[in-house]
Each structure stands twice: as structure tokens, then as C-alpha cells.
Write an enzyme that holds these catalytic residues in place. Structure first.
Site, PDB file in Angstrom:
ATOM      1  CE1 TYR A 110      -3.093   2.994   0.571  1.00  0.00           C
ATOM      2  CE2 TYR A 110      -2.168   3.188   2.770  1.00  0.00           C
ATOM      3  CZ  TYR A 110      -2.952   3.697   1.744  1.00  0.00           C
ATOM      4  OH  TYR A 110      -3.571   4.901   1.911  1.00  0.00           O
ATOM      5  CG  ASP A 182      -1.475  -5.045   5.027  1.00  0.00           C
ATOM      6  OD1 ASP A 182      -2.610  -5.550   5.069  1.00  0.00           O
ATOM      7  OD2 ASP A 182      -1.282  -3.819   4.941  1.00  0.00           O
TER       8      ASP A 182
END
Ligand code: LCS
Length: 395
Positions: A110, A182
Site C-alpha cells: 500500500y 498485511d
């Protein structure tokens, strides 16, 4: 008691009726502080000699219920609920690292995770190497004597590339590295990395965990030892704790996580197959497609393929822009994991903080469009995309 199935635990774990009122649902303990009976009790609580709440930045019953639920679902000893996914990423990594340490990270992560590592870490004397973590040899080659952590995103935002978790864990163990992943795209419903030997899981709870697009939140799950360090350092002193109200929204969201993931995934598979055969579409990135280079790995380490896909149009960026602006049902917005289908352009939006060469390196090309498929009727999503694709090429 036997360990119940994940759907049962999503509904029940972490929550009990209120012993005072019998309220079935966890109350929102909307309080900043908690009253001590006397000075000695306050001192005992601060010294950790007595269980009990002190101040909501340090703990709160509504937060705690969410933490117990998430720890149970991910199969961890403990969890911390944070104010955002980035609070989870920054608190977990910085709480366990010190000046001079080095991190090997997936290059496709991200955008703000990338900028935290690339722009902010060096300010505190932390080094990072971004590599293609879908290739275990690249991970191995990047490990230096001062490497302490391997940071992974699988599937990665927005390229949908995967990391072979077993191989990554083996490499990390050989080299004494802490592993952090993640798990936002998969959620514990489809992927439980701690069971494969990963040390810490982080989430943007803003996404599927909350699930309704109405709360920004994050989660860290791992061993009690690691989480005590994080809770006593970065969480306490940077202060990125979740609010009681947002903790409650996530508690409510998780009850339907399995139902939502099943429907979203079945929609996403249909949308991916539709896009793949469309003449305007160059390529679709979705682990549920047989031609995804890691389709077999996805089947092996995930229980479902999820609701995220990205694709490139033959007409590149200009075609993608036209498509995104012409859709009626799919909403042009960042974020993901909502009930509504969201479409966005990673290179100019979620991953715009990456320099052009870092975008290219990570496979975030100008023509890439990302779709977060929602729970609407799959045929309606496909019809909207079909209508939009027909407009491309028209004046
Ligand atoms: N991890 C992943 C995989 C994410 O996609 C995001 C946010 C974060 C962490 C950070 O979470 P937050 O602080 O926003 O709760 N991803 C976004 C995205 O792709 N569009 O908008 C935000």
C-alpha cells in the site's frame, strides 16, 4: 470446549452479555478515563500489579472485545486495535525495530506503507530494501547482517502478486527475522498467516473487517510478548489507538465477515472472468483466474481468492480514465472492502506517493485500474462495466 468454526467465532468470540444489565451486545464504553477506588489502586494499575482499566489510550472494554475477537480469528495470543491501518503498520514495525535495523519489504505494498518505509524510516536510522517478495531468491539476496524484519503484503495492493508464506517463513527463521504480513486483502476468513509461522499480522480494519465503509481502523495480531512491547512503546507514546465507537463498528462488522467475503468473492470471480474475455481488456490480475501465475499457490495457502482485482485496458491510461468516469454503479473512490463496488487508479491515487520508478518496479503501470468488488448483484456490476467499456473508443 472444542474450538468452534470460524463463522461461529466471528459472531460470538470476545463478546459476553453485560453482567450488570444483561445487554446482549457489547456496549460502547464511550469514556476517556476510568475511576480508581483510591490512590493505591491507581498506583497498582499503573504498575501493572492489578488488572483493570486506566485510560482509554491504554485500554477500554469495547476495544478489548474487538482485540479478543481478532486474536481468536487470526489464531494469535493477543491483538491491538488501532486508529487506522497505518497506525497498525507503523506501531507494529517501529515498536519492534531500533536505530540501525534493516527491513526487507515487498515492493508492491500500500502506498503509505511504502512512504513510511522509504521516506520516514531513514529519519530514524532504519534501512529498507524493497524486493519482489513473490521470488524467495530475491528475499534471500536482500538479507543483510543488520536485517531484523521481513515485511510482506500477500496478495499485494494493487498488483495481486502473492508471497509463498511457507518459503518466506523458512527464510526468516534461518536468518532470525521477525515476519510481519498485511492480511487486509484476505482477512482471517481466507488466510491465517500465524498458522504458517508468521509472527505478526496487521490489517487495515477500514476495509473488510469493518466492511461497511464507515470507520477507519487497524489491527495488529501476534504473540503476547511482541504485542506487550508494541502496547508499551509505540502504541502508548504515539497514541494511535482505536476509538470505542469505531471498535464497536468493527465488532458489528465482523459478525457478517464470512457472508460478505463469500458473496464478494463469487462476484469478483465472475467479474474477473468477464473482464478477461473482453476485447478491450489487455490483462486481468486476480488469483482466482487459472492464468494468474500464482493460482496454485493461492489455492494452497488461501481459503478463497477475495474481492480485489486489477486490470489493464488495451487503450492504456486514457481508456481507463474514460471507463472510470463513465461507470454508474461502480463508484470512483479509494478504499476497498466495502459493500459497494469501488474503482480507482492506483498510479495517480492510492500509490501516487511512490516515485515513478518505484511504481514501475512494483508493476503499478499507468494503465492499471483497481476494482474492489462489492456485495451488489454480480450481473449489475458486469453490466455497468460492459456499458462503460462500450463507450471507450466512441467520441
Ligand atoms: N494496508 C493495506 C493493504 C491497505 O490497502 C491500506 C489502505 C492500509 C494498509 C492503510 O490502512 P488505513 O490507514 O487507510 O486504514 N488502503 C487504501 C486503499 O487501497 N485505498 O484507500 C486506502
Amino acid at each position: 470446549m472444542d474450538k468452534k468454526g470460524i463463522n461461529t467465532r466471528m459472531v460470538h468470540s470476545g463478546e459476553k452479555p453485560c453482567p450488570v444489565t444483561g445487554a446482549m451486545r457489547m456496549p460502547i464504553y464511550q469514556t476517556a478515563t476510568f475511576v480508581f477506588e483510591n490512590v493505591e489502586q491507581g498506583a497498582r494499575r499503573f504498575a501493572g500489579e492489578e488488572e483493570g482499566y486506566i485510560y482509554t489510550r491504554l485500554g477500554n472494554p469495547t476495544q478489548n472485545a474487538l482485540e479478543v475477537k481478532m486474536a481468536d480469528l487470526e489464531g494469535g495470543e493477543a491483538a491491538i486495535a488501532t486508529a487506522s491501518g497505518m497506525a497498525a503498520v507503523s506501531s507494529a514495525t517501529m515498536g519492534l525495530l531500533k536505530q540501525g535495523d534493516h527491513v526487507v519489504s515487498s515492493e508492491a505494498v500500500y502506498g503509505c506503507t511504502h512512504s513510511l518505509f522509504k521516506e520516514l524510516f531513514p529519519r530514524w536510522g532504519l534501512g529498507v530494501s524493497f524486493v519482489d517478495t513473490s521470488d524467495p531468491e530475491e528475499i534471500a539476496a536482500a538479507i543483510k547482517p543488520e536485517t531484523r524484519m521481513l515485511y510482506l503484503e500477500s496478495p499485494a495492493n494493487p498488483t495481486m502478486s502473492l508471497v509463498d508464506l511457507e518459503k518466506a517463513v523458512a527464510l526468516a527463521k534461518e536468518n532470525g527475522l521477525k515476519t510481519v504480513i498485511d492480511n487486509t486483502f484476505m482477512t482471517p476468513y481466507y488466510q491465517r498467516p500465524l498458522e504458517k509461522g508468521i509472527d505478526l499480522v496487521v490489517h487495515s480494519g477500514t476495509k473488510y473487517i469493518g466492511g461497511h465503509g464507515d470507520a477507519v481502523a487497524g489491527i495488529i495480531v501476534g504473540s503476547k510478548e511482541d504485542l506487550d512491547i508494541i502496547r508499551g512503546t509505540t502504541l502508548k507514546d504515539f497514541g494511535g489507538i482505536i476509538s470505542p465507537f469505531n471498535a464497536w463498528l468493527l465488532l458489528r462488522g465482523i459478525k457478517t465477515l464470512g457472508l460478505r467475503m463469500e458473496r464478494i468473492t463469487s462476484n469478483c470471480q465472475k467479474v474477473a472472468e468477464f473482464l478477461q474475455q473482453h476485447p478491450q481488456v489487455e490483462r486481468v490480475y486476480y488469483p482466482g483466474l487459472k492464468n494468474h501465475p500464482q493460482h496454485e499457490l493461492a489455492q494452497k495457502q488461501m481459503d478463497g481468492f477475495g474481492g480485489m482485482l486489477s486490470f489493464e485496458l488495451k487503450g492504456g491510461y486514457s481508456a481507463g480514465k474514460k471507463l472510470m468516469e463513465s461507470l454508474e454503479l461502480c463508484t470512483l473512490a479509494v478504499s476497498l472492502g466495502d459493500l459497494d463496488t469501488l474503482i480507482q487508479h492506483p498510479a495517480s491515487m492510492t500509490h501516487s506517493v511512490l516515485e515513478l520508478e518505484d511504481q514501475e518496479e512494483a508493476g503499478i503501470l499507468p494503465g492499471l485500474v483497481r476494482l474492489s468488488v462489492g456485495i451488489e448483484d454480480g450481473e449489475d456490476i458486469i453490466k455497468d462495466l460492459d456499458d462503460g467499456l462500450k463507450l471507450i473508443g466512441q467520441a
